[in-house]
Enzyme design. Structure first.
Site, mmCIF file in Angstrom:
data_model
loop_
_atom_site.group_PDB
_atom_site.id
_atom_site.type_symbol
_atom_site.label_atom_id
_atom_site.label_comp_id
_atom_site.label_asym_id
_atom_site.label_seq_id
_atom_site.Cartn_x
_atom_site.Cartn_y
_atom_site.Cartn_z
ATOM 1 N N ARG A 149 0.843 -1.197 0.000
ATOM 2 C CA ARG A 149 0.000 0.000 0.000
ATOM 3 C C ARG A 149 0.876 1.244 0.000
ATOM 4 N NH1 ARG A 149 -4.795 1.289 4.356
ATOM 5 N NH2 ARG A 149 -3.097 1.223 5.880
ATOM 6 N N ASP A 157 -3.574 2.691 14.099
ATOM 7 C CA ASP A 157 -2.790 3.394 13.092
ATOM 8 C C ASP A 157 -3.333 4.809 12.960
ATOM 9 O OD1 ASP A 157 -5.057 3.263 11.486
ATOM 10 O OD2 ASP A 157 -4.192 1.901 10.009
#
Length: 571
Positions: free
Chosen positions: A186, A472
């Site tokens: 990603r 996150d």
């Protein structure tokens, strides 16, 4: 909001210098402002940098236009408008087209694990028993120069099968098993710059650096060892409109042509993690139809986006974030429509993240947490999802058991769960106001988690265990924008029975008390050495700003960029 232009200002605080005399061999127009390291130079080769620069030059104006379109959409929402389906692309939504067939190499994605591109994490994740490992340059990574460059070294070694790690503390050597997960990468979102690499006098686009360096060094080996003739594979974050998918499709075609590989070799899953994107799912798949392997429910960022999209709508205030789960009608509708859309177009519909981490010192609490995970995954597989995400290797057996026992022997549910019932979902279903109460504990938790996450991010950690969850950047974003929303509209904390209204005085007291609690929890020594005070200032400023910044990490990025003297890139 911090923009590319901010990084060009001569007095910008990121222009801090370090005295290094060595340099990288760079092509014309490229300036490397991160420190020199002989290992990094094996990633930042002249040819690799030329490839990145070519991508930047070809697509930068398209990217700038897409970012301007985001600003225009934001103005509409702030003036009372609502996101919705685009009438001009109805022909795409109503059409009978399908995406290219899913490659056999990634047909089975029942459980995927995610994490940063840190060396030990890469090995453990690939060995975890998951079907896929999504190596993250985005929300799970603090994008300082060391993390980015070492991440590329780690992925190169992983694709080559040579990656090892010696844990000096445990005197243990980690290496890859014979059976490993398929690797997806990603890159960062379109909005994030890479301020350590300048191309033609301006910061490179972060995602083109991430994609370009990884693709350049790994496409050939990956296709042999992992992709069965396809690949590399990617996850694409933070899109708001299909025009952004069109840029990615063009980047993929450009890379395939450069490498001399077949069109459609590169495959990507798009995270639907912004509210505007849920109305563009068909269009996003259509733009990527030769390169798509599905969509994913990025549900934490989706909640963040809901608040951000409706920042000027006081009638759409969120309850405590712990109450905004998949039981909320707008969240369930988003998941159901994603499944229907993906399966209609012949690609995977991936479920959301299980963020729990094992509780090693409390068996009962650990089992209770695992039971929550099982229930969530059972809901996903019965709804029709083809796979799910886990944040920790310890969750994979439980997730795998739920999906495997409910999918019989099929690798996915693309053809067996069409979810035709979801075709009747309308804009109102996707926008329905969330229900629930707001409490003092909700305000405190937002503040405590936001500050601790940001303190870790500033010191180089982007994936942070807090209160038995792996957090996150999405978590910090929800905490920030919800605090901002509650402060802006002076909301009543109606869940406590006290009727207290959120204002600057109350928030100031909460920040002070939560900082004291953080110091007690982490210990005086760690608190003193950490960047908790800096994080507190940054988080508080963001929560109390008159205008909501689009992304916390854009503002925080100033604090982790370290430049060497300008013009010292060359040998």
């Amino acid at each position: 909001m911090v923009s590319f232009e901010t990084f060009l200002q001569p007095n910008n605080p990121v222009q801090r210098k370090s005295s290094v005399k060595m340099g990288y061999d760079v092509p014309e127009g490229v300036d490397i402002r991160g420190r020199y390291d002989p290992e990094f130079s094996k990633i930042l080769t002249r040819d690799a940098l030329q490839f990145v620069a070519d991508l930047q030059r070809e697509f930068r104006n398209h990217i700038k236009y897409a970012m301007e379109c985001r600003k225009e959409a934001k103005k509409r929402y702030n003036n009372g408008g609502l996101p919705g389906f685009d009438p001009t692309t109805k022909y795409i939504r109503d059409g009978e087209w399908v995406c290219a067939p899913v490659p056999q190499a990634v047909a089975d994605r029942r459980v995927e694990i995610t994490g940063p591109v840190e060396r030990k994490m890469v090995i453990n994740a690939l060995n975890s028993g998951a079907k896929v490992f999504m190596a993250d340059f985005e929300d799970a990574l603090s994008p300082n120069w060391e993390n980015l460059m070492r991440g590329h070294i780690n992925l190169r070694d992983a694709v080559n099968g040579t990656i090892t790690f010696h844990d000096q503390t445990r005197n243990k050597v980690y290496k890859l098993n014979d059976q490993i997960a398929k690797l997806f990468v990603r890159p960062r979102g379109w909005h994030l710059p890479e301020a350590h690499i300048f191309i033609d006098g301006e910061p490179a686009t972060g995602c083109l650096v991430d994609f370009g360096l990884y693709f350049f060094h790994n496409y050939a080996n990956f296709r042999k060892t992992q992709g069965q003739g396809f690949g590399p594979f990617f996850y694409l974050p933070k899109m708001e409109h299909s025009r952004e998918a069109r840029i990615w499709n063009s980047v993929f075609e450009r890379a395939e042509k450069w490498a001399g590989i077949e069109k459609g070799s590169i495959r990507a899953t798009v995270l639907i993690e912004t509210l505007p994107a849920v109305f563009q799912m068909n269009e996003i798949l259509y733009e990527l139809r030769d390169h798509s392997v599905g969509l994913n429910c990025g549900r934490w960022d989706y909640i963040f986006s809901y608040v951000k999209t409706f920042q000027a709508h006081p009638d759409r205030l969120l309850p405590d974030r712990v109450l905004v789960g998949m039981g909320q009608h707008f969240m369930r509708s988003y998941s159901d429509l994603l499944i229907h859309t993906c399966h209609k177009r012949g690609v995977h519909a991936m479920g959301g993240m299980a963020a729990q981490i094992p509780i090693r010192d409390d068996a009962a609490a650990n089992e209770a947490a695992l039971e929550l995970v099982r229930k969530d995954k059972l809901r996903e597989v019965k709804a029709g999802h083809d796979g799910t995400w886990a944040a920790h290797p310890g969750l994979i057996p439980a997730c795998m058991e739920v999906f495997s026992s409910n999918m019989t022997n099929a690798p996915n549910q693309i053809h067996s769960m069409k979810r035709q019932d979801a075709s009747v979902l309308v804009e109102e279903d996707l926008l329905q106001r969330p229900r629930g109460v707001r409490t003092m504990e909700g305000l405190r938790l937002n503040t405590r988690v936001g500050i601790q996450y940001l303190a870790a991010w500033l010191t180089g950690a982007g994936s942070v265990p807090l209160y038995n969850l792996m957090e996150d950047a999405a978590t910090a974003e929800i905490s920030r924008v919800q605090n901002w929303q509650w402060l802006k509209y002076g909301v009543e904390l109606d869940g406590d029975g006290l009727g207290v209204k959120v204002n600057l005085d109350l928030f100031g007291r909460v920040v002070e008390e939560e900082m004291a609690r953080i110091e007690r929890e982490v210990g005086k020594e760690k608190f003193k050495k950490g960047m908790y005070k800096e994080a507190c200032k940054l988080f508080t400023r963001q929560c109390t700003a008159p205008v909501l910044d689009d992304f916390l990490t854009l503002d925080a990025y100033n604090n982790i960029v370290m430049h060497r003297p300008i013009g010292s890139s060359r040998l």
